[in-house]
Design an enzyme around this catalytic site. Structure first.
Site, PDB file in Angstrom:
ATOM      1  N   HIS A  62     -36.055  36.620 -57.886  1.00  0.00           N
ATOM      2  CA  HIS A  62     -35.144  37.431 -58.576  1.00  0.00           C
ATOM      3  C   HIS A  62     -35.838  38.871 -59.245  1.00  0.00           C
ATOM      4  CE1 HIS A  62     -32.640  33.682 -58.948  1.00  0.00           C
ATOM      5  NE2 HIS A  62     -32.493  34.297 -57.646  1.00  0.00           N
ATOM      6  N   LYS A  72     -40.009  39.913 -68.384  1.00  0.00           N
ATOM      7  CA  LYS A  72     -39.694  38.565 -68.994  1.00  0.00           C
ATOM      8  C   LYS A  72     -40.802  37.914 -69.530  1.00  0.00           C
ATOM      9  CE  LYS A  72     -36.480  38.158 -64.851  1.00  0.00           C
ATOM     10  NZ  LYS A  72     -36.352  37.318 -63.797  1.00  0.00           N
ATOM     11  N   TYR A 132     -36.428  32.213 -71.185  1.00  0.00           N
ATOM     12  CA  TYR A 132     -37.051  33.512 -71.122  1.00  0.00           C
ATOM     13  C   TYR A 132     -36.451  34.661 -71.700  1.00  0.00           C
ATOM     14  CZ  TYR A 132     -33.969  34.287 -67.206  1.00  0.00           C
ATOM     15  OH  TYR A 132     -32.976  34.379 -66.084  1.00  0.00           O
TER      16      TYR A 132
END
Length: 182
Positions: A62, A72, A132
């Site tokens: 993704h 992230k 995350y």
């Protein structure tokens, strides 16, 4: 905290200081001042958490397009994952290259994934929880992905029977993916 750069520019592994004794352990999973001292300067605005009940769950690959791309900071609360990032910055010397690392509740490692990378993971054990931080909110109109088993990438996933969402089964190959990262 120990920061280890990976061969994909901007990505790194972070090993926090873990203080353990007979009771268990204590660690600072995030300390903005310490991160800034290491050159990690992001304004994380949201925490996300997932639970995967079975080993072999693959989530990914993704990413979000600019201007809603996300950095992230990934860690595992319980269980273990094989975490993969793919460089999708079109002018990068490592475009299409990937790195895989094991993150677990035991090694306490964290993976910093900069903007311009696709991200995915495969659970290695049952009941794995991943958390995350992101520096941009989810944007459905900018949400994109790459097929987890794109032969051009050759990712060596640690499962022969992946468990995938319907969405993750339909992502395009890297060569057909919409990208706007330089």
């Amino acid at each position: 905290m120990k920061v280890t750069p990976l061969h994909l520019q901007g990505a790194c592994l972070i090993d926090p200081v873990v203080h353990g004794d007979s009771r268990g352990f204590f660690m600072e999973s995030y300390n903005e001042t310490m991160m800034n001292e290491q050159g990690i300067n992001f304004d994380f605005i949201q925490d996300n958490q997932s639970l995967s009940a079975e080993p072999g769950v693959i989530r990914g690959l993704h990413y979000q397009l600019n201007p809603k791309a996300q950095t992230k900071l990934i860690r595992v609360l319980t269980g273990a994952i094989y975490d993969v990032i793919v460089d999708v910055r079109q002018n990068s010397s490592t475009f299409g290259h990937w790195v895989g690392v094991i993150l677990s509740e035991h090694n306490q490692r964290q993976l910093l994934v900069p903007k311009g990378f696709a991200h995915g993971f495969c659970t290695l054990v049952p009941n794995t929880q991943v958390m995350y931080k992101v520096d941009e909110y989810y944007s459905p109109e900018n949400d994109r992905g790459i097929l987890w088993n794109d032969p051009a990438l050759g990712i060596d996933w640690p499962t022969s029977k992946p468990i995938l969402s319907d969405k993750d089964k339909l992502h395009p190959l890297l060569q057909d993916a919409e990208l706007n990262f330089e």
